[in-house]
Enzyme design. Structure first.
Site, PDB file in Angstrom:
ATOM      1  N   LYS A 197       6.104  -8.263 -19.672  1.00 24.62           N
ATOM      2  CA  LYS A 197       4.874  -8.067 -17.936  1.00 24.62           C
ATOM      3  C   LYS A 197       2.936  -7.487 -18.647  1.00 24.62           C
ATOM      4  O   LYS A 197       2.477  -7.936 -18.033  1.00 24.62           O
ATOM      5  CB  LYS A 197       5.322  -6.966 -17.083  1.00 24.62           C
ATOM      6  CG  LYS A 197       5.575  -5.648 -17.947  1.00 24.62           C
ATOM      7  CD  LYS A 197       4.186  -4.899 -18.015  1.00 24.62           C
ATOM      8  CE  LYS A 197       5.017  -3.413 -18.697  1.00 24.62           C
ATOM      9  NZ  LYS A 197       4.026  -2.371 -17.861  1.00 24.62           N
ATOM     10  N   THR A 254       1.307  -3.632 -13.027  1.00 24.95           N
ATOM     11  CA  THR A 254       1.002  -3.572 -14.194  1.00 24.95           C
ATOM     12  C   THR A 254      -0.234  -4.711 -14.088  1.00 24.95           C
ATOM     13  O   THR A 254      -0.808  -4.199 -14.566  1.00 24.95           O
ATOM     14  CB  THR A 254       1.240  -4.300 -15.676  1.00 24.95           C
ATOM     15  OG1 THR A 254       3.095  -2.938 -15.726  1.00 24.95           O
ATOM     16  CG2 THR A 254       1.133  -3.727 -16.645  1.00 24.95           C
TER      17      THR A 254
END
Length: 352
Positions: A197, A254
């Site tokens: 990610k 994120t």
């Protein structure tokens, strides 16, 4: 062992995440030893109960004690939380090996893959620690910025281990009204989701830096998740893990949060900064840079299509212009949106 199931736990690494997790453990009444190689930082931890460099204006619980001596920090401790950057893990484990005499349960909270060896962190730990010094390995991951955890904002993570009894014990160690912990038996999926990610967050920062807006970022995140699932499943992960906390949950936080150092780094790249300029200005490790290299190598090893990862690799390591890389992504040949998912599920069913 202390009364009422309160135990001594050593957190290795006094950065923002290690310190925030030390706070969670202290809030649960555990005796927390927070190790740092920086003696000035240790002095600040013990005298002022602060860690201003990493968590400004946060007062730490008095149950947290700073240690500069790794030997002293580990005396009588079975559980350690490994909270150092991926690139430092082998060196730190080597130091632990030299002073540790009894088996440890190591819970790692870093999110990365080692370039060239292409090992996940669990695999690095098993490679570096002798069997007689390693009782269990657990991974803790999920959407969890240290800045918010330190302010006791509601946060949810997952823990995973090959020994689920160990995962449950770590769940019990951390869980409280602010910090909810789930368990997941898919170690590969949890580690791959947490690591990859960061790549998509770098790319999301670039599109924001270029001024491309929310549509572009939503597309990037969605297709990025498909890449993560494609590679992770090929490596043996459960595809469903990527729809959970260690997958889409961590991806959302994120790619969209002002606290995300990977997004910040990508944003600066999108605005024209060089990689060296970005890394020099950050002051903290940007895990996504090393992970991009590792994921690019993994894509070749497993023969998996990862166009976003490949584009970012060319920006970071081959000097490709960020805008040109995004334009190339948008001009790729047409395909059916569900094709990737169907292929992943078909491959998984054939393996089983």
């Amino acid at each position: 062992m202390q009364e009422d199931n309160k135990i001594a736990v050593t957190v290795i690494g006094a950065g923002s995440w290690g310190t925030a997790l030390a706070m969670v453990l202290a809030d649960n009444g555990h005796e927390v030893r927070l190790w740092s190689h920086n003696e000035d930082q240790v002095r600040e931890l013990n005298q002022s109960h602060t860690n201003q460099k990493y968590l400004p204006d946060i007062i730490l619980p008095e149950l947290i004690a700073g240690y500069a001596s790794l030997h002293d920090a580990l005396i009588g401790v079975e559980n350690i939380i490994l909270a150092v950057p991926t690139k430092a893990i082998r060196e730190v484990l080597g130091s632990i090996r030299e002073v540790q005499k009894a088996p440890l349960v190591i819970t790692h909270v870093s999110k990365g893959i080692e370039p060239n060896t292409l090992l996940r962190i669990t695999e690095i730990i098993k490679e570096e620690m002798p069997k007689e010094l390693l009782k269990d390995v657990v991974v803790l991951s999920g959407p969890s910025h240290a800045e918010e955890v330190s302010r006791r904002h509601p946060t949810t993570v997952t823990v995973s281990s090959e020994n689920m009894e160990a995962a449950v014990r770590i769940q019990d160690l951390f869980i409280n009204q602010n910090f909810r912990v789930y368990t997941n038996s898919d170690v590969i999926g949890v580690e791959i989701g947490g690591a990859l990610k960061n790549i998509i967050a770098l790319a999301a920062g670039i599109t924001d830096g270029l001024g491309y807006g929310d549509n572009a970022k939503a597309a990037l995140m969605t297709r990025g998740l498909a890449e993560i699932a494609r590679l992770g499943t090929k490596m043996g992960a459960n595809p469903l893990t990527f729809s959970g906390l260690a997958g889409i949950g961590d991806l959302i936080v994120t790619c969209t949060s002002v606290h995300s150092r990977n997004w910040k780094a990508g944003n600066m790249l999108g605005k024209g900064k060089t990689l060296d300029e970005v890394l020099n200005s950050m002051g903290m490790v940007v895990e996504g840079v090393r992970t991009t290299k590792a994921a690019y190598q993994l894509a070749q090893k497993y023969n998996v299509q990862m166009p976003i990862t490949s584009a970012l690799y060319n920006v970071l390591f081959n000097g490709k212009n960020a805008k040109d890389a995004v334009d190339v992504l948008m001009s790729r040949g047409r395909t059916h949106e569900m094709e990737d998912l169907v292929n992943v599920l078909e491959e998984k069913s054939l393996e089983e």
